[in-house]
Design a protein around this motif. Structure first.
Motif, PDB file in Angstrom:
ATOM      1  N   LEU A  49      87.069 -37.645  -9.014  1.00  0.00           N
ATOM      2  CA  LEU A  49      87.372 -36.522  -8.116  1.00  0.00           C
ATOM      3  C   LEU A  49      86.107 -36.144  -7.364  1.00  0.00           C
ATOM      4  CD1 LEU A  49      89.531 -34.440  -7.226  1.00  0.00           C
ATOM      5  CD2 LEU A  49      88.677 -32.928  -9.043  1.00  0.00           C
ATOM      6  N   SER A  50      86.181 -36.189  -6.068  1.00  0.00           N
ATOM      7  CA  SER A  50      84.995 -35.917  -5.251  1.00  0.00           C
ATOM      8  C   SER A  50      84.550 -34.465  -5.400  1.00  0.00           C
ATOM      9  CB  SER A  50      85.293 -36.222  -3.776  1.00  0.00           C
ATOM     10  OG  SER A  50      86.312 -35.365  -3.292  1.00  0.00           O
ATOM     11  N   THR A  51      83.302 -34.244  -5.093  1.00  0.00           N
ATOM     12  CA  THR A  51      82.740 -32.885  -5.238  1.00  0.00           C
ATOM     13  C   THR A  51      83.413 -31.896  -4.297  1.00  0.00           C
ATOM     14  OG1 THR A  51      80.613 -33.888  -5.836  1.00  0.00           O
ATOM     15  CG2 THR A  51      80.602 -31.557  -5.221  1.00  0.00           C
ATOM     16  N   LEU A  61      91.486 -42.672  -5.407  1.00  0.00           N
ATOM     17  CA  LEU A  61      92.296 -41.525  -4.963  1.00  0.00           C
ATOM     18  C   LEU A  61      93.504 -41.328  -5.865  1.00  0.00           C
ATOM     19  CD1 LEU A  61      92.783 -39.283  -2.916  1.00  0.00           C
ATOM     20  CD2 LEU A  61      93.972 -40.947  -1.462  1.00  0.00           C
ATOM     21  N   ALA A  70      92.315 -40.013  -9.260  1.00  0.00           N
ATOM     22  CA  ALA A  70      91.975 -38.594  -9.182  1.00  0.00           C
ATOM     23  C   ALA A  70      93.234 -37.728  -9.091  1.00  0.00           C
ATOM     24  CB  ALA A  70      91.059 -38.345  -7.981  1.00  0.00           C
ATOM     25  N   SER A  71      94.232 -38.218  -8.310  1.00  0.00           N
ATOM     26  CA  SER A  71      95.472 -37.453  -8.172  1.00  0.00           C
ATOM     27  C   SER A  71      96.214 -37.355  -9.501  1.00  0.00           C
ATOM     28  CB  SER A  71      96.375 -38.103  -7.119  1.00  0.00           C
ATOM     29  OG  SER A  71      95.727 -38.129  -5.864  1.00  0.00           O
ATOM     30  N   ILE A 122      89.644 -27.183  -4.882  1.00  0.00           N
ATOM     31  CA  ILE A 122      90.620 -26.877  -5.930  1.00  0.00           C
ATOM     32  C   ILE A 122      90.101 -25.765  -6.840  1.00  0.00           C
ATOM     33  CG2 ILE A 122      91.867 -27.803  -7.906  1.00  0.00           C
ATOM     34  CD1 ILE A 122      91.830 -30.526  -6.541  1.00  0.00           C
ATOM     35  N   ASN A 178      86.482 -32.053  -2.989  1.00  0.00           N
ATOM     36  CA  ASN A 178      87.835 -31.751  -3.446  1.00  0.00           C
ATOM     37  C   ASN A 178      87.821 -30.850  -4.690  1.00  0.00           C
ATOM     38  OD1 ASN A 178      88.992 -33.279  -1.410  1.00  0.00           O
ATOM     39  ND2 ASN A 178      89.069 -35.153  -2.635  1.00  0.00           N
ATOM     40  N   ALA A 179      86.887 -31.134  -5.596  1.00  0.00           N
ATOM     41  CA  ALA A 179      86.775 -30.298  -6.796  1.00  0.00           C
ATOM     42  C   ALA A 179      86.420 -28.866  -6.417  1.00  0.00           C
ATOM     43  CB  ALA A 179      85.733 -30.875  -7.750  1.00  0.00           C
ATOM     44  N   VAL A 226      88.129 -34.454 -14.777  1.00  0.00           N
ATOM     45  CA  VAL A 226      88.964 -35.315 -13.934  1.00  0.00           C
ATOM     46  C   VAL A 226      88.085 -36.404 -13.329  1.00  0.00           C
ATOM     47  CG1 VAL A 226      90.462 -35.428 -11.903  1.00  0.00           C
ATOM     48  CG2 VAL A 226      90.534 -33.427 -13.417  1.00  0.00           C
ATOM     49  N   VAL A 273      94.360 -34.846 -11.706  1.00  0.00           N
ATOM     50  CA  VAL A 273      94.653 -33.453 -11.326  1.00  0.00           C
ATOM     51  C   VAL A 273      96.059 -33.062 -11.758  1.00  0.00           C
ATOM     52  CG1 VAL A 273      94.948 -31.891  -9.369  1.00  0.00           C
ATOM     53  CG2 VAL A 273      93.010 -33.463  -9.428  1.00  0.00           C
ATOM     54  N   LEU A 292      88.366 -29.218 -14.313  1.00  0.00           N
ATOM     55  CA  LEU A 292      88.083 -30.122 -13.187  1.00  0.00           C
ATOM     56  C   LEU A 292      86.932 -31.073 -13.494  1.00  0.00           C
ATOM     57  CD1 LEU A 292      88.487 -27.712 -10.118  1.00  0.00           C
ATOM     58  CD2 LEU A 292      89.947 -29.642 -10.738  1.00  0.00           C
TER      59      LEU A 292
END
Length: 433
Positions: free
Chosen positions: A94-96, A22, A25-26, A102, A98-99, A91, A29, A88
């Motif tokens: 990064l989960s699908t 997490l 990924a943060s 965003i 969340n992607a 990155v 982003v 994206l």
């Protein structure tokens, strides 16, 4: 060697974050957002510096209109969201889901700024069109406003559909059920649009026209024609906003025809006292025959009357059987000749002096003609000079204007009535002696 060590440390640190997906990924982003903002700023700076250089060329002067209306600024604002959309995939961790969220949010921003850029482009095109020769006869501001309204409505639908992850067609299908509400809410807008199309297509109204619409207090020049309103600047510098649909539903006077014709009408009457109308005597006929503007008229009229009276033979001794010149008819002939020879009167348009039906205020002698200019101040000067001269000339024809008694007239009458008995008394005493 220090650089290699720092690079190796950074790789170890980044690999150490793999146990914290997490956080990794943060940070990815956040880094993508920083890169997107920096690229957007660089693009905006490049456009703000490069466009003025290109606009110096005469053929590319229209770029200034695009820049002044913020077209390039809006386009540069779309770059950060585009960078986020395409970045994206780079990155890590990064989960699908969340992607996807965003990405939809970035696409909504892209659509928003693209929509604003197109709206600014329409405004720029309006400015470019305003400098053309067609802008004096055809106003497209209403069409531009309608296009922007449709653009914003469909743009809002696309943005909402993107955020809720639904097809825009689903939202558009729901508009059918709301069509009655939309028509009710935008009734005046739709009526004004139809009226604007009719006004423009029939060339009934242009920017700069002098119109008169007493029912709304409008009497001045049209300064702006928009989708919903027509702005008129009255001669007292006040602004009247008229709903466009009222110009089709009600009547208004457009003075453009007068301005294009090159002549403005004078239609004003001299109200003559009927008690002063009489026949001319031989001395007056001789005097008027020496007036240049009346010489031809007097010669022809005297010959005509002589032939008529001679034809009457023995009955010509009766005054009612003879035709004679009148002071009113001679004045009318003089005024007509004066207009025909006046340098500021348009002789190619209707020009006449006519007598109207007598009334309680006397006999109206109407001057009907057109000036050679349509300028307001010059028109008023010509009209005033014309009537000043004719009014001052009336005593030469034994005529007077009719006017209601004023305070000075009543005062003179009272003084005369007060002195008359004393005068009569003194006269009687002298006779008695």
């Amino acid at each position: 060697m220090d650089i290699q060590q720092r690079t190796a440390q950074a790789k170890e640190l980044w690999q150490g974050l793999e146990s914290y997906p997490l956080l990794q990924a943060s940070l990815g982003v956040l880094a993508l957002l920083i890169v997107a903002v920096l690229l957007g700023r660089l693009l905006r700076l490049a456009l703000s510096r490069g466009i003025p250089l290109l606009a110096r060329r005469p053929a590319l002067g229209w770029l200034n209109d695009l820049a002044n209306n913020g077209v390039f600024q809006r386009l540069s604002q779309t770059s950060p969201s585009l960078v986020v959309q395409f970045g994206l995939a780079w990155v890590p961790m990064l989960s699908t889901s969340n992607a996807h969220v965003i990405g939809n949010l970035a696409m909504a921003f892209t659509v928003l700024f693209a929509m604003l850029a197109i709206g600014a482009l329409l405004e720029a095109l309006l400015d470019i069109y305003a400098r053309s020769a067609f802008a004096r006869t055809r106003s497209i501001k209403g069409y531009v406003q309608l296009a922007k309204m449709a653009l914003y409505v469909f743009g809002a639908i696309i943005i909402i559909a993107t955020l809720i992850d639904r097809s825009p067609l689903l939202l558009l299908s729901g508009l059918g059920a709301m069509s009655a509400v939309i028509v009710l809410v935008y009734k005046d807008t739709l009526l004004s649009f139809v009226a604007g199309v009719q006004l423009t297509s029939n060339d009934m109204l242009r920017v700069g026209d002098w119109i008169e619409m007493p029912q709304v207090g409008a009497d001045g020049d049209v300064v702006d024609i928009t989708l919903n309103t027509v702005k008129v600047q009255n001669f007292d510098k006040t602004i009247v906003s008229i709903p466009t649909w009222r110009l089709m539903a009600e009547s208004f006077k457009n003075w453009r025809g007068m301005q294009q014709a090159g002549g403005r009408r004078i239609k004003r009457s001299l109200f003559l006292d009927a008690g002063g109308v009489r026949f001319l005597n031989a001395e007056e006929e001789q005097q008027f025959s020496q007036v240049h503007l009346l010489a031809t008229y007097m010669t022809g009229k005297q010959a005509e009357l002589l032939a008529w009276n001679t034809a009457q033979r023995s009955s010509a001794h009766v005054p009612a059987n003879r035709r004679r010149l009148t002071n009113l008819g001679t004045l009318r002939a003089f005024a007509q000749a004066y207009l025909d020879n006046h340098p500021d009167i348009h002789t190619e348009m209707t020009c006449m002096v006519r007598q109207l039906e007598p009334g309680p205020q006397g006999i109206p002698l109407e001057i009907y003609c057109f000036t050679r200019t349509t300028a307001w101040a010059e028109y008023e000067r010509i009209q005033a000079d014309l009537f000043d001269y004719l009014i001052a000339l009336l005593p030469e024809f034994g005529l007077n204007l009719y006017q209601q008694p004023s305070g000075a007239d009543l005062r003179t009458m009272l003084i005369s009535s007060a002195t008359l008995p004393r005068t009569l008394g003194a006269h009687s005493s002298s006779l008695a002696r």
